[in-house]
Design a protein around this motif. Structure first.
Motif, PDB file in Angstrom:
ATOM      1  N   ALA A 161     -24.054  -2.936 -39.265  1.00 53.64           N
ATOM      2  CA  ALA A 161     -22.928  -3.792 -38.870  1.00 53.64           C
ATOM      3  C   ALA A 161     -22.220  -3.237 -37.649  1.00 53.64           C
ATOM      4  O   ALA A 161     -21.813  -3.998 -36.751  1.00 53.64           O
ATOM      5  CB  ALA A 161     -21.951  -3.933 -40.038  1.00 53.64           C
ATOM      6  N   ALA A 162     -22.080  -1.918 -37.579  1.00 61.36           N
ATOM      7  CA  ALA A 162     -21.445  -1.306 -36.410  1.00 61.36           C
ATOM      8  C   ALA A 162     -22.301  -1.492 -35.160  1.00 61.36           C
ATOM      9  O   ALA A 162     -21.771  -1.687 -34.062  1.00 61.36           O
ATOM     10  CB  ALA A 162     -21.187   0.174 -36.672  1.00 61.36           C
ATOM     11  N   LEU A 163     -23.618  -1.444 -35.319  1.00 62.30           N
ATOM     12  CA  LEU A 163     -24.500  -1.704 -34.178  1.00 62.30           C
ATOM     13  C   LEU A 163     -24.334  -3.131 -33.673  1.00 62.30           C
ATOM     14  O   LEU A 163     -24.379  -3.385 -32.464  1.00 62.30           O
ATOM     15  CB  LEU A 163     -25.952  -1.442 -34.557  1.00 62.30           C
ATOM     16  CG  LEU A 163     -26.318  -0.004 -34.924  1.00 62.30           C
ATOM     17  CD1 LEU A 163     -27.805   0.113 -35.194  1.00 62.30           C
ATOM     18  CD2 LEU A 163     -25.885   0.972 -33.841  1.00 62.30           C
ATOM     19  N   ASP A 164     -24.119  -4.065 -34.595  1.00 58.47           N
ATOM     20  CA  ASP A 164     -23.864  -5.448 -34.190  1.00 58.47           C
ATOM     21  C   ASP A 164     -22.563  -5.553 -33.404  1.00 58.47           C
ATOM     22  O   ASP A 164     -22.478  -6.300 -32.414  1.00 58.47           O
ATOM     23  CB  ASP A 164     -23.811  -6.355 -35.415  1.00 58.47           C
ATOM     24  CG  ASP A 164     -25.185  -6.617 -36.015  1.00 58.47           C
ATOM     25  OD1 ASP A 164     -26.185  -6.437 -35.294  1.00 58.47           O
ATOM     26  OD2 ASP A 164     -25.244  -7.000 -37.201  1.00 58.47           O
ATOM     27  N   VAL A 165     -21.531  -4.812 -33.838  1.00 59.31           N
ATOM     28  CA  VAL A 165     -20.263  -4.793 -33.103  1.00 59.31           C
ATOM     29  C   VAL A 165     -20.496  -4.254 -31.690  1.00 59.31           C
ATOM     30  O   VAL A 165     -20.019  -4.823 -30.703  1.00 59.31           O
ATOM     31  CB  VAL A 165     -19.212  -3.942 -33.843  1.00 59.31           C
ATOM     32  CG1 VAL A 165     -17.966  -3.742 -32.966  1.00 59.31           C
ATOM     33  CG2 VAL A 165     -18.819  -4.604 -35.158  1.00 59.31           C
ATOM     34  N   ALA A 166     -21.237  -3.147 -31.600  1.00 58.54           N
ATOM     35  CA  ALA A 166     -21.524  -2.555 -30.287  1.00 58.54           C
ATOM     36  C   ALA A 166     -22.264  -3.537 -29.397  1.00 58.54           C
ATOM     37  O   ALA A 166     -21.944  -3.699 -28.213  1.00 58.54           O
ATOM     38  CB  ALA A 166     -22.337  -1.278 -30.472  1.00 58.54           C
ATOM     39  N   ARG A 182     -22.269  -6.805 -29.521  1.00 58.09           N
ATOM     40  CA  ARG A 182     -21.379  -7.895 -29.089  1.00 58.09           C
ATOM     41  C   ARG A 182     -20.461  -7.464 -27.951  1.00 58.09           C
ATOM     42  O   ARG A 182     -20.055  -8.294 -27.132  1.00 58.09           O
ATOM     43  CB  ARG A 182     -20.536  -8.403 -30.265  1.00 58.09           C
ATOM     44  CG  ARG A 182     -21.305  -9.139 -31.328  1.00 58.09           C
ATOM     45  CD  ARG A 182     -20.370  -9.984 -32.184  1.00 58.09           C
ATOM     46  NE  ARG A 182     -19.289  -9.221 -32.776  1.00 58.09           N
ATOM     47  CZ  ARG A 182     -19.363  -8.605 -33.951  1.00 58.09           C
ATOM     48  NH1 ARG A 182     -20.480  -8.640 -34.646  1.00 58.09           N
ATOM     49  NH2 ARG A 182     -18.320  -7.951 -34.434  1.00 58.09           N
ATOM     50  N   HIS A 183     -20.122  -6.195 -27.932  1.00 57.70           N
ATOM     51  CA  HIS A 183     -19.222  -5.693 -26.896  1.00 57.70           C
ATOM     52  C   HIS A 183     -19.965  -5.147 -25.689  1.00 57.70           C
ATOM     53  O   HIS A 183     -19.361  -4.503 -24.823  1.00 57.70           O
ATOM     54  CB  HIS A 183     -18.287  -4.629 -27.490  1.00 57.70           C
ATOM     55  CG  HIS A 183     -17.193  -5.200 -28.340  1.00 57.70           C
ATOM     56  ND1 HIS A 183     -15.969  -5.578 -27.826  1.00 57.70           N
ATOM     57  CD2 HIS A 183     -17.143  -5.481 -29.665  1.00 57.70           C
ATOM     58  CE1 HIS A 183     -15.208  -6.053 -28.799  1.00 57.70           C
ATOM     59  NE2 HIS A 183     -15.893  -6.004 -29.920  1.00 57.70           N
ATOM     60  N   GLY A 184     -21.272  -5.372 -25.620  1.00 61.33           N
ATOM     61  CA  GLY A 184     -22.036  -5.010 -24.439  1.00 61.33           C
ATOM     62  C   GLY A 184     -22.428  -3.557 -24.337  1.00 61.33           C
ATOM     63  O   GLY A 184     -22.850  -3.105 -23.261  1.00 61.33           O
ATOM     64  N   VAL A 185     -22.308  -2.810 -25.427  1.00 63.21           N
ATOM     65  CA  VAL A 185     -22.674  -1.393 -25.408  1.00 63.21           C
ATOM     66  C   VAL A 185     -24.192  -1.259 -25.541  1.00 63.21           C
ATOM     67  O   VAL A 185     -24.804  -1.865 -26.426  1.00 63.21           O
ATOM     68  CB  VAL A 185     -21.991  -0.632 -26.561  1.00 63.21           C
ATOM     69  CG1 VAL A 185     -22.407   0.828 -26.573  1.00 63.21           C
ATOM     70  CG2 VAL A 185     -20.465  -0.764 -26.461  1.00 63.21           C
ATOM     71  N   ALA A 186     -24.805  -0.487 -24.664  1.00 65.95           N
ATOM     72  CA  ALA A 186     -26.209  -0.123 -24.826  1.00 65.95           C
ATOM     73  C   ALA A 186     -26.280   1.033 -25.816  1.00 65.95           C
ATOM     74  O   ALA A 186     -25.514   1.988 -25.713  1.00 65.95           O
ATOM     75  CB  ALA A 186     -26.807   0.294 -23.490  1.00 65.95           C
ATOM     76  N   VAL A 187     -27.184   0.939 -26.791  1.00 61.06           N
ATOM     77  CA  VAL A 187     -27.266   1.949 -27.852  1.00 61.06           C
ATOM     78  C   VAL A 187     -28.671   2.545 -27.897  1.00 61.06           C
ATOM     79  O   VAL A 187     -29.662   1.808 -28.004  1.00 61.06           O
ATOM     80  CB  VAL A 187     -26.926   1.345 -29.228  1.00 61.06           C
ATOM     81  CG1 VAL A 187     -27.108   2.388 -30.336  1.00 61.06           C
ATOM     82  CG2 VAL A 187     -25.501   0.799 -29.245  1.00 61.06           C
ATOM     83  N   LEU A 188     -28.734   3.870 -27.799  1.00 54.91           N
ATOM     84  CA  LEU A 188     -29.975   4.610 -28.027  1.00 54.91           C
ATOM     85  C   LEU A 188     -29.815   5.345 -29.347  1.00 54.91           C
ATOM     86  O   LEU A 188     -28.972   6.238 -29.466  1.00 54.91           O
ATOM     87  CB  LEU A 188     -30.213   5.603 -26.895  1.00 54.91           C
ATOM     88  CG  LEU A 188     -31.424   6.537 -27.053  1.00 54.91           C
ATOM     89  CD1 LEU A 188     -32.731   5.739 -27.004  1.00 54.91           C
ATOM     90  CD2 LEU A 188     -31.426   7.631 -25.986  1.00 54.91           C
TER      91      LEU A 188
END
Length: 221
Positions: A182-187, A189-195
């Motif tokens: 769920a936190a990855l979904d928040v990220a 939505r806010h345009g954060v690239a996640v590795l």
């Protein structure tokens, strides 16, 4: 899956990176990866494959022996701003005497710019990670799983261009792994690239792309 972003101009560019530890132990070789804003990339592979080393280099905790890593066009080792690159390490590094909320907001306080925090994002993170009931407790008064989720919220609170997450479900029981998703979904939505370096199939399934390392090399598609 491809190691190159299929979206807009990449936030992260890892180009032909090799890395040697202790003068002789080669842990990465010819690694190339790209990642764009709003993408979640799962970095997978067996223990010892080089995942944590790559995470540390991307987060600027060292320079690669060869090749180049840039975030937003800047050499990763020269970045010293969690609004650009943040890290969720395996050793969480929470400040024990601070509350959960104070730990989450610490990146903003260290920048001396409380107005950089998006209040709506903070509340989204607390809700997604089930931290609302614990926000006024000291970090030491929460479980290890809650501490890891606090550190994850801290990594995302400034809406960084890139968040580097090293085993983000490592301290979560089965009931709480979904909260990380769920936190990855928040990220996203806010345009954060996640590795995200991970062994967890549920996080792998939630990712937009998957890159596999074996013996320090990217496994071809």
């Amino acid at each position: 899956m491809t190691t190159e972003s299929t979206g807009p101009e990449p936030v992260l560019v890892v180009e032909d990176v090799g890395h040697v530890l202790g003068g002789s132990a080669r842990v990465l070789q010819d690694v190339s990866v790209q990642l764009s804003a709003g993408e979640v990339l799962a970095l997978v592979g067996r223990s010892g494959s080089g995942k944590t080393t790559l995470c540390h280099l991307v987060a600027g905790l060292g320079r690669p022996t060869s090749g180049r890593i840039t975030v937003g066009g800047t050499d990763a080792h020269d970045v010293d701003d969690w609004a650009l690159v943040s890290l969720l390490p395996q050793r969480l590094g929470l400040v024990e005497e601070l509350t959960v909320e104070q730990n989450v907001l610490l990146p903003s306080r260290l920048r001396g710019a409380d107005d950089t925090v998006d209040g709506a994002l903070v509340e989204d993170l607390f809700a997604a990670l089930d931290l609302t009931a614990f926000r006024d407790r000291r970090a030491t008064q929460t479980s290890l799983g809650e501490q890891q989720r606090t550190a994850l919220a801290r990594a995302l609170v400034l809406r960084p261009a890139l968040a580097v997450l090293d085993e983000p479900t490592g301290h979560q029981d089965d009931e709480h792994v979904a909260l990380i998703g769920a936190a990855l979904d928040v990220a996203r939505r806010h345009g954060v690239a996640v590795l995200a370096a991970t062994h967890d199939e549920r996080i792998i399934g939630a990712a937009d792309r998957v890159v596999t390392l074996a013996a320090g090399r990217v496994v071809p598609d």
